[in-house]
Scaffold this motif. Structure first.
Motif, short mmCIF file in Angstrom:
data_model
loop_
_atom_site.label_atom_id
_atom_site.label_comp_id
_atom_site.label_asym_id
_atom_site.label_seq_id
_atom_site.Cartn_x
_atom_site.Cartn_y
_atom_site.Cartn_z
N PHE A 171 0.82 -1.21 0.00
CA PHE A 171 0.00 0.00 0.00
C PHE A 171 0.86 1.26 0.00
O PHE A 171 0.71 2.15 -0.86
CB PHE A 171 -0.92 -0.03 1.21
N LEU A 172 1.80 1.35 0.94
CA LEU A 172 2.64 2.54 1.04
C LEU A 172 3.63 2.62 -0.12
O LEU A 172 3.94 3.71 -0.62
CB LEU A 172 3.38 2.56 2.38
N GLY A 173 4.13 1.46 -0.57
CA GLY A 173 5.01 1.45 -1.73
C GLY A 173 4.29 1.92 -2.98
O GLY A 173 4.85 2.65 -3.81
N GLY A 174 3.01 1.53 -3.12
CA GLY A 174 2.21 1.97 -4.25
C GLY A 174 1.99 3.48 -4.23
O GLY A 174 2.06 4.14 -5.28
N ILE A 175 1.74 4.02 -3.04
CA ILE A 175 1.57 5.48 -2.91
C ILE A 175 2.85 6.21 -3.30
O ILE A 175 2.82 7.21 -4.01
CB ILE A 175 1.16 5.83 -1.46
N LEU A 176 3.99 5.70 -2.84
CA LEU A 176 5.28 6.32 -3.16
C LEU A 176 5.51 6.35 -4.68
O LEU A 176 5.86 7.39 -5.25
CB LEU A 176 6.42 5.58 -2.47
N ASN A 177 5.32 5.20 -5.32
CA ASN A 177 5.55 5.13 -6.77
C ASN A 177 4.59 6.03 -7.54
O ASN A 177 4.99 6.70 -8.51
CB ASN A 177 5.40 3.68 -7.25
N GLN A 178 3.33 6.08 -7.11
CA GLN A 178 2.34 6.92 -7.78
C GLN A 178 2.69 8.41 -7.64
O GLN A 178 2.62 9.17 -8.61
CB GLN A 178 0.96 6.65 -7.19
N GLN A 179 3.10 8.80 -6.44
CA GLN A 179 3.45 10.21 -6.21
C GLN A 179 4.69 10.60 -6.99
O GLN A 179 4.76 11.71 -7.54
CB GLN A 179 3.68 10.44 -4.70
N VAL A 211 0.05 9.57 5.13
CA VAL A 211 -0.80 8.37 5.20
C VAL A 211 -0.46 7.55 6.43
O VAL A 211 -1.35 7.04 7.12
CB VAL A 211 -0.66 7.53 3.91
N MET A 212 0.83 7.44 6.71
CA MET A 212 1.27 6.69 7.89
C MET A 212 0.74 7.33 9.18
O MET A 212 0.34 6.64 10.12
CB MET A 212 2.80 6.63 7.92
N PHE A 213 0.71 8.66 9.20
CA PHE A 213 0.13 9.37 10.34
C PHE A 213 -1.36 9.06 10.46
O PHE A 213 -1.89 8.88 11.56
CB PHE A 213 0.35 10.88 10.19
N GLY A 214 -2.05 8.97 9.31
CA GLY A 214 -3.46 8.58 9.32
C GLY A 214 -3.64 7.20 9.93
O GLY A 214 -4.59 6.95 10.71
N ILE A 215 -2.72 6.27 9.61
CA ILE A 215 -2.77 4.93 10.19
C ILE A 215 -2.49 5.01 11.70
O ILE A 215 -3.10 4.28 12.49
CB ILE A 215 -1.75 4.00 9.49
N GLY A 216 -1.58 5.92 12.08
CA GLY A 216 -1.30 6.14 13.50
C GLY A 216 -2.53 6.64 14.25
O GLY A 216 -2.79 6.22 15.39
N ILE A 217 -3.33 7.51 13.61
CA ILE A 217 -4.57 8.01 14.22
C ILE A 217 -5.55 6.86 14.43
O ILE A 217 -6.17 6.73 15.50
CB ILE A 217 -5.21 9.10 13.33
N LEU A 218 -5.70 6.00 13.41
CA LEU A 218 -6.61 4.86 13.53
C LEU A 218 -6.18 3.92 14.66
O LEU A 218 -7.01 3.43 15.42
CB LEU A 218 -6.65 4.09 12.20
N THR A 219 -4.87 3.69 14.76
CA THR A 219 -4.35 2.83 15.82
C THR A 219 -4.65 3.43 17.19
O THR A 219 -5.08 2.72 18.12
CB THR A 219 -2.84 2.62 15.67
N PHE A 220 -4.44 4.73 17.32
CA PHE A 220 -4.72 5.43 18.58
C PHE A 220 -6.20 5.32 18.95
O PHE A 220 -6.55 5.05 20.11
CB PHE A 220 -4.31 6.90 18.46
#
Length: 494
Positions: free
Chosen positions: A411-419, A470-479
């Motif tokens: 998921f994160l690798g796909g975002i990196l390549n797309q950006q 996006v990783m911060f968004g995942i951090g929010i969900l975890t919290f």
């Protein structure tokens, strides 16, 4: 049924378990260090990633199966079988003379590794009371932290002074000692009545998860997400997992008791573990590239920024063992979720001027969050299920972290390549310059013109900023999930 037989010599068994956990934990980092030498000997650079992916795949698909088998037949026999398979795979890996054979032997190694971590953790859950268990699980977490730090160093020493085969063969004496310790000193009472094994459920699960992880490994890198191969495997996954769920509801002795998913504590713990697994892969995959390629520091410095996570994790895991006893599971989980939130938030503001120390501190805080949450979750889960479901419940939580890692990488690798692709398209640049690997080679980097170097570095910085958002968004969900964690006190459990 109980694993707390008086004849069990807990200290000796614990030493054996730690040794066994160590050989499984160190595999990832120590192999990564030796891969350049392995490739130079065996060739097959195009299959490089499968040396890691094959191990991960087999570990993921067998973890749940071993957990269920340990509930049926006892921890000891399944643990011993797993270690034996792992050691056979290790011997063969050292003897491999082609990359294809090495990958096949890594599959065998991974099949064995699938038993080690979950059953070691389950045996600890059997041997110790909840108050003791909280501390001991912290010690086991330290094994992973220590192996992450010394793995690259040990791998470098072995490759430089002996031969890469010994990164696999060093497992043999440690594994044998671990087996002997568990065989001689761990005693358990197991129901000897005839057991019913859910072969169909295990097979469907194996097929579904294998298809899913192959998609995560290949899609976006080798195959496009809309390719025939990707869509076919995704279709196979959905068919197999749907039939698996249907079958598990109907069978008398399911491989994965679906009532586990009706337990709020287990559901929240597993979802939070899935998300935290995505965070870990996001950092370990992209942070070293950023420190080397954009900040222009050495691989050693890049390794430091990531190793702080491995230092924070075991420290916090050990502290968590004391905190759950003093303040309870929920406050400890929320503290861990808060640390993950803060750590991922700090990465949103990472830029070249802040330097590697800022990145290292941010990683350390994420490690604190991982240590507090992982220990809290596993001890809480083990405390809410009976002996006959403890193995599968423990394995399910560890399986969720593996799947989280696989999903995170894709998921994160796909975002990196797309950006990156959009960055260069927007500037009317040839996308061939989007090869960020050139930034990791200092000699090649110096050959670039200043304008091209700045362009590629800015592209990577901009793209990784999106990844960290996006990783911060995942951090929010975890919290948020830790806020939903139900109240459970040590006193409420024996």
């Amino acid at each position: 049924m109980s694993g707390k037989n008086k004849e069990t010599k807990r200290t000796l068994v614990l030493i054996a378990l730690i040794l066994s956990m160590f050989i499984a934990a160190i595999e990832g980092t120590i192999v990564a260090t030796a891969m350049p030498n392995i490739v130079s000997d065996l060739g097959g650079f195009s299959m490089y990633s499968w040396v890691f992916s094959s191990f991960l795949l087999m570990q993921a698909v067998t973890t749940m199966i071993y957990g269920k088998l340990s509930d049926l037949f006892g921890r000891k026999p399944i643990f011993l079988i797993g270690v034996i398979i792992f050691l056979v795979g290790s011997i063969l890996c050292g003897l491999a003379d082609t990359m294809t054979l090495l990958i096949i032997f890594r599959v065998i190694q991974g099949i064995g590794a699938g038993a080690i971590q979950p059953i070691v953790t389950t045996i600890v859950g059997d041997m110790y009371t909840i108050k003791e268990r909280s501390k001991i699980q912290g010690y086991l977490a330290s094994v992973w932290g220590i192996s992450s730090v010394i793995g690259p160093l040990l791998g470098g020493i072995i490759v430089n002074y002996v031969h890469w085969a010994w990164i696999f063969w060093m497992n043999i004496p440690l594994g044998i000692i671990g087996m002997i310790g568990v065989y001689l000193f761990f005693h358990e009472e197991v129901d000897t009545t005839k057991k019913s094994i859910d072969y169909l459920g295990a097979g469907l699960f194996f097929i579904a998860i294998s298809a899913l992880i192959i998609v995560f490994v290949q899609a976006g890198a080798v195959w496009s997400w809309t390719s025939f191969e990707t869509l076919s495997l995704l279709g196979l996954f959905f068919i197999a997992i749907s039939y698996f769920v249907y079958h598990e509801y109907r069978t008398k002795s399911p491989m994965m008791p679906l009532e586990l998913w009706q337990n709020k504590l287990i559901v929240i713990s597993n979802l939070a573990t899935l998300f935290s697994g995505m965070i870990i892969l996001g950092l370990s995959s992209f942070l070293p590239t950023y420190v080397q390629g954009v900040m222009e520091h050495s691989a050693i410095v890049a390794g430091f920024t990531l190793s702080t996570l491995s230092i924070g994790w075991p420290i916090a895991a050990t502290i968590a063992g004391h905190l759950v006893i003093k303040i309870g599971f929920r406050p400890t989980a929320i503290m861990g979720g808060t640390a993950l939130l803060i750590g991922t938030f700090l990465f949103v503001f990472l830029d070249p001027l802040k330097g590697p120390v800022y990145a290292g501190i941010s990683s350390f805080i994420v490690g604190i969050g991982m240590g507090l949450t992982s220990t809290t979750f596993i001890v809480a889960i083990q405390s809410t299920v009976p002996w006959e479901k403890r193995g599968v419940a423990t394995s399910l939580n560890m399986f969720m972290r593996i799947i989280g890692s696989a999903v995170g990488a894709a998921f994160l690798g796909g975002i990196l390549n797309q950006q990156l692709r959009h960055y260069f398209i927007d500037r009317n640049e040839d996308q061939s310059v989007a090869n960020t690997e050139i930034l990791l080679d200092e000699a090649r980097r110096e050959q670039l013109s200043p304008s091209l170097l700045e362009l590629i570095q800015n592209g990577l910085t901009s793209s990784l900023h999106t990844v960290y958002l996006v990783m911060f968004g995942i951090g929010i969900l975890t919290f948020i999930l830790t806020l939903l964690f139900p109240k459970l006190t040590v006193e409420s459990k024996k």
